[in-house]
Every structure is written in structure tokens, then in C-alpha cells.
Design a protein around this motif. Structure first.
Motif: not given
Length: 262
Positions: A102-108, A129-132, A171-181
């Protein structure tokens, strides 16, 4: 800290269930695990951290804990755009077990996660969102379904005076990231905790300074950069003189006037 993770978990079964049962991790057992996952690397103990902080250590540091049935490692080195390219020896260590990245970064707004079963990759997703969508392997897991179905669209807040631009992803990757975590590891970093969540402040990870002996020494790199800066000549300043000629000055040639000077 924000939503930032660089996390690997090896488990003999369901990770959340196992983490709810752990106690104090044995230092010797954890050190042995680290030597196995970082073969030939220089490993030195340092101060540990609670789970919530340990999932995103400083560079050159790893936080880890090993218990019977489940092992946790926080290390920025696993924050890779393509989880399927995780080093082979780290995947091989999951033989007969489940491996979660599991890896995520809120800045990007970047998220990546992956799941291996007995060394076989069953799901991997990486997007921002920057890289798709950089990687999308396997069938979406159950916690992902509402996002792909359009039930969890990203909320975009426009700057005052500007028109709202559509978000680059559905969708927002960070929202999915929290559900994934939560689904994969049993806890969240942000958002409202649930009663069954793993208590991140009750799990302590041991700390380790970890360095690849074949990589450049950070102190040597810093010293080399300092020499380059010292060897760089001071900037030269010019202004236009009579007839368009360039006149060199000792310092910045233009002075600003204060409001009182008129």
C-alpha cells in the motif's frame, strides 16, 4: 503528515484480523526478518514509531515488526509507480502467504496498492490525476466497486473567481486509498475510525537505518554538492550604459525606493 504510506505486509491470512491480535514485537525476530528482506544491506537499529507514523518513514529508515503470522514493514522504497515490479526477492518471501503493498502520497493524489497470494499477483492498481492509470492488473476488489461504478465521484473545489475544472479521474485516489488501507490492513490514516479498526497507536514498530552498501553514501553526495556550489562563481550583474553598452556592477544594480522616498 497527510495521507502518505509506503507499506508492505506479509500475513498467513486476513491482515486486519491478525493485526488486532498482536502484542509487542520481538526485536530479535524483527531484526532477522529485516536481514532476510534486505540481504547484504547495512542495517542498524534506531528509535521506533507507532504504526500510524511508521507507515511513512524518513528516507533511509524503515519501521518494522514481526509477529507469528504477520509482518509489517514501512519503507519509502516500496512507493513505486508499478507495484507489479516490486523486487522479486520481496515477492518470493510471500510464498504460502498473502502480501499487501500500500502506497500513497497526498501531495500528488497518488495511490498504488497490490495483493499477492502465494507469490502470485492477483490485483494491482496505480493512479494519480497527473499520470492517469499507470497500472491496472486483475479484477477490482469489493471495496473498489463503488468508485468504478461512479458512486464516489471526486469533489472538486474551484478557486475563487475561477471556473471549476473536471477532475482528471472518476474518483479521488486518496479516498480509495483510505478504503483500501482499511480493507487490506485494518486501519486508516485520515477519516473517521470505526469500532473494528486496528488501533494504530497500540502497535509499535521497531526502527532501522537501512542502506544499500553499493549505493552512493548520502554524506559523500552532500559533500560533493557542497563543493560544486562553492566552485560556482558568484553571479555577475550588468545594466545598460550610454549608447547601449553593458556596465558591470558589484551587486544588484537596481535599487527599490520606499514609499516615503517618493
Amino acid at each position: 503528515m497527510g495521507a502518505k504510506t509506503g507499506l508492505l505486509v506479509y500475513a498467513d491470512g486476513d491482515v486486519p484480523s491478525l493485526l488486532r491480535q498482536v502484542g509487542t514485537a520481538d526485536p530479535a525476530r524483527t531484526s532477522a526478518m529485516m536481514r532476510g528482506l534486505y540481504p547484504g544491506w547495512e542495517i542498524a537499529p534506531c528509535e521506533g514509531r507507532e504504526l500510524w507514523e511508521g507507515v511513512y518513514p524518513p528516507r533511509g529508515t524503515a519501521y518494522a515488526a514481526s509477529w507469528p503470522g504477520v509482518e509489517v514493514i514501512g519503507d519509502q522504497r516500496v512507493m513505486i509507480d508499478f507495484p507489479s515490479q516490486l523486487p522479486e526477492h520481496l515477492v518470493a518471501a510471500s510464498a504460502g502467504r498473502r502480501l499487501v503493498l500500500h502506497a500513497m502520497h497526498s501531495v500528488v493524489d497518488w495511490l498504488a496498492f497490490a495483493v499477492w497470494e502465494d507469490g502470485c499477483l492477483v490485483r494491482s492498481l496505480s493512479l494519480s490525476p497527473g499520470s492517469g492509470i499507470m497500472e491496472n492488473i486483475g479484477e477490482p476488489l469489493s471495496f473498489e466497486q463503488p468508485y468504478w461504478a461512479g458512486d464516489r465521484p471526486a469533489e472538486v473545489i474551484a478557486w475563487p473567481g475561477r471556473e471549476e475544472e473536471p477532475y482528471a479521474l472518476p474518483f479521488d485516489p486518496l479516498e480509495l486509498g483510505e478504503d483500501a488501507l482499511r480493507a487490506l490492513c485494518g486501519f486508516v490514516l485520515e477519516g473517521r475510525p470505526e469500532p473494528d479498526d486496528v488501533k494504530g497507536d497500540s502497535i509499535v514498530l521497531h526502527g532501522f537505518h537501512v542502506r544499500d552498501p553499493h549505493a552512493p553514501d548520502p554524506a559523500e553526495q552532500e559533500a560533493a554538492m557542497r563543493k560544486v556550489i562553492e566552485a560556482t562563481s558568484s553571479p555577475r550583474f550588468f545594466s545598460l550604459g550610454p549608447g547601449g553598452s553593458l556596465v558591470e556592477h558589484d551587486g544588484f544594480p537596481f535599487k527599490t525606493s520606499s514609499p516615503e522616498a517618493g
